[in-house]
Motif scaffolding. Structure first.
Motif, PDB file in Angstrom:
ATOM      1  N   GLN A   1      -5.340   6.213  10.111  1.00 27.44           N
ATOM      2  CA  GLN A   1      -6.541   5.431   9.784  1.00 27.44           C
ATOM      3  C   GLN A   1      -6.433   4.843   8.374  1.00 27.44           C
ATOM      4  N   ALA A   2      -5.829   5.605   7.460  1.00 29.48           N
ATOM      5  CA  ALA A   2      -5.635   5.102   6.094  1.00 29.48           C
ATOM      6  C   ALA A   2      -4.718   3.873   6.112  1.00 29.48           C
ATOM      7  N   LEU A   3      -3.659   3.923   6.918  1.00 34.71           N
ATOM      8  CA  LEU A   3      -2.765   2.771   7.037  1.00 34.71           C
ATOM      9  C   LEU A   3      -3.487   1.598   7.693  1.00 34.71           C
ATOM     10  N   GLU A   4      -4.306   1.892   8.701  1.00 36.08           N
ATOM     11  CA  GLU A   4      -5.041   0.839   9.392  1.00 36.08           C
ATOM     12  C   GLU A   4      -6.017   0.144   8.451  1.00 36.08           C
ATOM     13  N   ALA A   5      -6.629   0.914   7.563  1.00 34.93           N
ATOM     14  CA  ALA A   5      -7.549   0.321   6.583  1.00 34.93           C
ATOM     15  C   ALA A   5      -6.792  -0.635   5.664  1.00 34.93           C
ATOM     16  N   ALA A   6      -5.582  -0.250   5.270  1.00 33.80           N
ATOM     17  CA  ALA A   6      -4.772  -1.120   4.415  1.00 33.80           C
ATOM     18  C   ALA A   6      -4.407  -2.408   5.139  1.00 33.80           C
ATOM     19  N   VAL A   7      -4.048  -2.288   6.417  1.00 38.21           N
ATOM     20  CA  VAL A   7      -3.692  -3.471   7.205  1.00 38.21           C
ATOM     21  C   VAL A   7      -4.908  -4.390   7.359  1.00 38.21           C
ATOM     22  N   LYS A   8      -6.074  -3.812   7.600  1.00 37.68           N
ATOM     23  CA  LYS A   8      -7.297  -4.606   7.716  1.00 37.68           C
ATOM     24  C   LYS A   8      -7.571  -5.368   6.417  1.00 37.68           C
ATOM     25  N   GLY A   9      -7.251  -4.749   5.301  1.00 38.67           N
ATOM     26  CA  GLY A   9      -7.454  -5.400   4.006  1.00 38.67           C
ATOM     27  C   GLY A   9      -6.407  -6.450   3.696  1.00 38.67           C
ATOM     28  N   GLY A  10      -5.344  -6.507   4.501  1.00 46.23           N
ATOM     29  CA  GLY A  10      -4.323  -7.536   4.319  1.00 46.23           C
ATOM     30  C   GLY A  10      -3.029  -7.071   3.690  1.00 46.23           C
ATOM     31  N   ALA A  11      -2.783  -5.758   3.620  1.00 45.00           N
ATOM     32  CA  ALA A  11      -1.551  -5.250   3.017  1.00 45.00           C
ATOM     33  C   ALA A  11      -0.326  -5.867   3.679  1.00 45.00           C
ATOM     34  N   ASP A  12       0.643  -6.267   2.864  1.00 43.82           N
ATOM     35  CA  ASP A  12       1.874  -6.867   3.377  1.00 43.82           C
ATOM     36  C   ASP A  12       2.894  -5.820   3.789  1.00 43.82           C
ATOM     37  N   CYS A  13       2.795  -4.631   3.198  1.00 47.06           N
ATOM     38  CA  CYS A  13       3.783  -3.581   3.472  1.00 47.06           C
ATOM     39  C   CYS A  13       3.121  -2.218   3.324  1.00 47.06           C
ATOM     40  N   LEU A  14       3.381  -1.342   4.294  1.00 44.31           N
ATOM     41  CA  LEU A  14       2.873   0.030   4.249  1.00 44.31           C
ATOM     42  C   LEU A  14       4.006   0.933   3.781  1.00 44.31           C
ATOM     43  N   VAL A  15       3.857   1.546   2.621  1.00 46.42           N
ATOM     44  CA  VAL A  15       4.914   2.391   2.057  1.00 46.42           C
ATOM     45  C   VAL A  15       4.535   3.852   2.262  1.00 46.42           C
TER      46      VAL A  15
ATOM     47  N   PHE B   1       0.858  -1.187   0.000  1.00 44.13           N
ATOM     48  CA  PHE B   1       0.000   0.000   0.000  1.00 44.13           C
ATOM     49  C   PHE B   1       0.890   1.230   0.000  1.00 44.13           C
ATOM     50  N   ASP B   2       0.900   1.958  -1.111  1.00 39.54           N
ATOM     51  CA  ASP B   2       1.651   3.210  -1.211  1.00 39.54           C
ATOM     52  C   ASP B   2       0.760   4.338  -0.689  1.00 39.54           C
ATOM     53  N   ALA B   3       1.039   4.776   0.523  1.00 39.08           N
ATOM     54  CA  ALA B   3       0.243   5.845   1.148  1.00 39.08           C
ATOM     55  C   ALA B   3       0.683   7.184   0.570  1.00 39.08           C
ATOM     56  N   GLU B   4      -0.026   7.616  -0.452  1.00 40.46           N
ATOM     57  CA  GLU B   4       0.342   8.816  -1.197  1.00 40.46           C
ATOM     58  C   GLU B   4       0.245  10.056  -0.298  1.00 40.46           C
ATOM     59  N   HIS B   5       1.229  10.940  -0.410  1.00 38.95           N
ATOM     60  CA  HIS B   5       1.265  12.188   0.368  1.00 38.95           C
ATOM     61  C   HIS B   5       1.211  11.925   1.881  1.00 38.95           C
ATOM     62  N   PHE B   6       1.821  10.809   2.306  1.00 37.78           N
ATOM     63  CA  PHE B   6       1.636  10.424   3.705  1.00 37.78           C
ATOM     64  C   PHE B   6       2.200  11.459   4.680  1.00 37.78           C
ATOM     65  N   PHE B   7       3.391  11.971   4.422  1.00 40.22           N
ATOM     66  CA  PHE B   7       4.004  12.877   5.396  1.00 40.22           C
ATOM     67  C   PHE B   7       3.256  14.212   5.473  1.00 40.22           C
ATOM     68  N   ASP B   8       2.810  14.717   4.325  1.00 42.77           N
ATOM     69  CA  ASP B   8       1.971  15.921   4.346  1.00 42.77           C
ATOM     70  C   ASP B   8       0.656  15.634   5.058  1.00 42.77           C
ATOM     71  N   GLY B   9       0.083  14.467   4.780  1.00 46.84           N
ATOM     72  CA  GLY B   9      -1.171  14.098   5.411  1.00 46.84           C
ATOM     73  C   GLY B   9      -1.036  13.933   6.916  1.00 46.84           C
ATOM     74  N   TYR B  10       0.063  13.311   7.341  1.00 48.25           N
ATOM     75  CA  TYR B  10       0.280  13.109   8.772  1.00 48.25           C
ATOM     76  C   TYR B  10       0.437  14.448   9.487  1.00 48.25           C
ATOM     77  N   LYS B  11       1.167  15.358   8.862  1.00 50.92           N
ATOM     78  CA  LYS B  11       1.372  16.660   9.503  1.00 50.92           C
ATOM     79  C   LYS B  11       0.064  17.465   9.575  1.00 50.92           C
ATOM     80  N   ALA B  12      -0.813  17.246   8.602  1.00 52.38           N
ATOM     81  CA  ALA B  12      -2.086  17.975   8.581  1.00 52.38           C
ATOM     82  C   ALA B  12      -3.128  17.335   9.498  1.00 52.38           C
ATOM     83  N   ASN B  13      -3.164  15.993   9.499  1.00 49.03           N
ATOM     84  CA  ASN B  13      -4.177  15.269  10.272  1.00 49.03           C
ATOM     85  C   ASN B  13      -3.628  13.880  10.579  1.00 49.03           C
ATOM     86  N   PRO B  14      -2.824  13.769  11.639  1.00 51.00           N
ATOM     87  CA  PRO B  14      -2.180  12.482  11.929  1.00 51.00           C
ATOM     88  C   PRO B  14      -3.166  11.354  12.176  1.00 51.00           C
TER      89      PRO B  14
END
Length: 529
Positions: A160-174, A142-155
Motif C-alpha cells: 500500500q505504501a508503494l501504491e501511494a507513491a505510484v498514485k502520487g506520480g513516483a517514477d521509481c520505487l526503490v 520513492f525510497d521505501a525505507e525498511h521495505f523488506f522488513d515491512g513486507y515480511k511483517a505486513n505485506p
C-alpha cells in the motif's frame, strides 16, 4: 543490451560512515568523478540539513554534468502538515536539482511506533509528497525505507505504501533493505512480486550488515529491478552499503547489462582510488575488480598458469577495469617471476644472461639480510634498475638530524627532524615537526624536495608496517619496514631493513620518493615520443 541505472549515494549515505567527513570541496570533486565515470544519478545530500550542504547545493549549480542527474534527498512531509508548508520539502525544491529521492515509511511498526502516526496518515504523507514534486517538474524516486522488513511483517501495508507513491506520480520505487538483514532469495522473491504488481521502474537499495549487499542487489536485478543505489566503494553507515564498483563490474562484464559507458569501464579502478583518497581512507586491497590484490598472484603454479593463459587463474583481464596484474616476489613465486620482472625493464635479458644470474644472486643476498619483496615490488624494480645501469638518482640526502622529546600536554608533536638535500648541486635545508621521528623525517624530506619536485605534494604515506626480524636480540634486532604510498592515482610499496628503525624507514621512504619521480619522468618521456 538492457540498461541498469546506477544511483551513487557516496555523498549522502557514504557520508554517514564512521570516520568519513566530506568538505564542500571534497563533495564537488566526487560529483565530477562520478559524472565522468558515467553513473546516471548522484545523490548529493539533504539541502536543508546543515550549512555545509546548503553551500554545496549553491556551488554545484556551476558544474556542468554530462552524464549524471544531481539528486536531492529528503523525507516525506511531516505528519499532519500541508506538504507545501514543510521546511524539508521546501529546501529540496529550492536545491533546484533535476531529481529528488524521497524516503518514507513502508513498515507499519515504524509508522506507529517510530514516527507515531496512523497508517492512513503515512500513506497520505507519501502520496502528497510525490505529487508535490511531480507538479514541480521533478523526477521522483520513492525510497521505501525498511521495505523488506515491512513486507515480511505486513505485506499488504508495505505494498500500500508503494501504491501511494505510484498514485502520487513516483517514477521509481526503490526497495530499501535499511537494516541490511535480508537474504538474497527473499530479496529476489519480494522484488519479483513488486515488479509484477507495479508498472513503474523498480530499484534496490541494500546495506551490508550481513555481507549480502552486493548479492542482494544482483538478485534484485535478476527479479526485474532496473535501478541500483549504493556507494562507490561500499562505505556507509554501520557495515556499509552495496559496493557500486563491484556491482558495475558484475553487471556489465558478467551479465551483459549497460551501467556506464563502455569506454569508462577502464576508469573503474582509478575512480575507486580517487574516491578513497578524497575520503581519506585506504582502499581495501582485496576489493573485487579495483583492489590492489584483485589480480595479484603469489603461488608459482598460479603465476605459471597466468603467463600461459591469463584466464586460467583470472576471471577477467584486469585491463578491462583499469587494474594491473601483479606477480609477488616470494619464496613460492618461482624463478620465472623474477625473469618476467627483469624483462619489463630490460627485454633483451634472457634467463641465460649473466645479468639475470647476478640479479637473482643479489636478491638472495638481500633476502638473507631480511628483505622481503612480496608487496614491495617497487623496491625490487629499483634494485634491477640500479644493477643494469637504468637508474637515475634524483637527489642526495646529505644529512639529517632527529630530536625527540616528551611533548607538551596540548601538543600532538613529539619529534623534530632537520634534513639537507642536494639536487644537481643545489642544496635545500629544512625542518619539520611530527608525531614521532619517522613522521617528522617524512614531512621534512618531502618539504625539502618539493622545492625541486612540486609533484611530491601529491604523495603521502597510506600505510606503515614494522616487523622485528630478530626478536631474540630484543631492541637490538633487525627490523623490516614496509611503506605504502599513493599520489591519488597510483599506489606503490617499498621496503627497508636495518637494526635502526629510523634508518630502515628512511631507506623505504627514499625509495618511495625515487619511484614516484622515476615514473613521472618516464611518463613525460613517453608523452613526447
Amino acid at each position: 543490451m538492457s540498461r541498469v541505472e546506477i544511483f551513487d549515494s557516496t555523498l549522502r549515505d557514504g557520508a554517514q560512515a564512521e570516520g568519513i567527513s566530506f568538505s564542500v570541496e571534497d563533495k564537488l570533486k566526487i560529483v565530477k568523478a562520478m559524472d565522468e565515470l558515467g553513473v546516471a544519478y548522484i545523490e548529493a545530500g539533504n539541502p536543508g540539513s546543515n550549512p555545509k550542504d546548503l553551500e554545496f547545493f549553491r556551488r554545484v549549480k556551476d558544474i556542468q554534468l554530462n552524464n549524471a542527474k544531481l539528486t536531492a534527498f529528503g523525507s516525506t512531509r511531516r505528519r499532519n502538515i500541508n506538504v507545501s508548508d514543510d521546511a524539508n520539502v521546501k529546501s529540496m525544491l529550492e536545491a533546484n536539482t533535476e531529481a529528488v529521492a524521497i524516503f518514507g515509511k513502508s513498515w507499519d511498526f515504524h509508522v506507529t511506533d517510530i514516527i507515531q502516526t496512523t497508517l492512513e496518515e503515512n500513506l497520505k504523507m507519501i502520496e502528497e509528497t510525490m505529487a508535490f514534486f511531480k507538479e514541480n517538474g521533478k523526477e521522483v524516486f520513492f525510497d521505501a525505507e525498511h521495505f523488506f522488513d515491512g513486507y515480511k511483517a505486513n505485506p499488504e501495508y508495505a505494498l500500500q505504501a508503494l501504491e501511494a507513491a505510484v498514485k502520487g506520480g513516483a517514477d521509481c520505487l526503490v526497495l530499501c533493505d535499511t537494516n541490511g538483514g535480508a537474504m538474497p532469495l527473499e530479496v529476489y522473491e519480494i522484488t519479483k512480486k513488486v515488479c509484477e504488481t507495479f508498472s513503474v521502474r523498480v530499484g534496490i537499495h541494500t546495506h551490508n550488515d550481513c555481507g549480502m549487499a552486493v548479492a542482494n542487489s544482483m538478485m534484485a536485478v535478476e527479479a526485474g529491478a532496473t535501478h541500483i543505489q549504493g556507494t562507490y566503494i561500499g562505505f556507509g553507515e554501520r557495515c556499509g552499503n552495496a559496493n557500486l564498483s563491484t556491482i558495475i563490474g558484475n553487471l556489465q562484464l558478467k551479465k551483459g547489462y549497460h551501467c556506464i559507458p563502455e569506454e569508462n569501464l577502464e576508469t573503474l579502478t582509478s575512480t575507486a582510488l580517487f574516491v578513497a583518497e578524497i575520503a581519506n581512507i585506504v582502499l581495501y586491497d582485496k576489493e573485487p575488480y579495483v583492489g590492489r590484490s584483485a589480480f595479484t598472484h603469489k603461488g608459482g603454479m598460479h603465476i605459471d598458469g597466468v603467463n600461459k593463459a591469463s584466464h586460467s587463474f583470472e576471471h577477467i583481464n584486469p585491463e578491462l577495469v583499469g587494474n594491473t596484474r601483479r606477480f609477488l616476489m616470494s619464496e613460492v613465486a618461482g624463478r620465472s617471476t623474477i625473469l618476467k620482472k627483469i624483462a619489463k625493464i630490460a627485454p633483451e635479458i634472457t634467463k641465460d644472461s649473466e645479468e639475470a644470474k647476478q640479479i637473482i644472486d643479489r636478491l638472495k643476498e638481500l633476502e638473507h639480510e631480511g628483505y622481503q619483496f612480496e608487496g614491495a615490488e617497487s623496491t625490487f624494480e629499483l634494485i634491477i634498475r640500479k644493477h643494469l645501469g637504468k637508474y637515475k638518482s634524483f637527489f642526495e640526502l646529505e644529512n639529517f638530524k632527529i630530536i625527540g622529546e616528551k611533548p607538551a600536554k596540548d601538543s600532538k608533536f613529539s619529534a623534530y627532524a632537520m634534513v639537507k638535500v642536494n639536487v644537481d648541486g643545489n642544496e635545500e635545508f629544512t625542518a619539520a615537526e611530527g608525531d614521532g621521528p619517522v613522521h617528522a623525517l617524512d614531512i621534512a624530506l618531502r618539504k625539502a624536495l618539493e622545492v625541486f619536485y612540486p609533484q611530491l605534494k601529491e604523495v603521502h604515506l597510506t600505510d606503515y608496517k614494522v616487523k622485528v626480524l630478530d626478536s631474540k636480540d630484543a631492541t637490538a634486532g633487525k627490523v623490516r619496514v614496509l611503506l605504502t604510498s599513493s599520489d591519488g592515482k597510483n599506489v606503490w610499496s617499498t621496503v627497508g631493513v636495518s637494526s635502526d628503525i629510523i634508518k630502515a624507514s628512511l631507506i623505504a621512504l627514499v625509495d618511495s620518493i625515487e619511484v614516484k619521480l622515476l615514473r613521472d619522468l618516464e611518463n613525460k618521456m613517453r608523452a613526447y615520443m
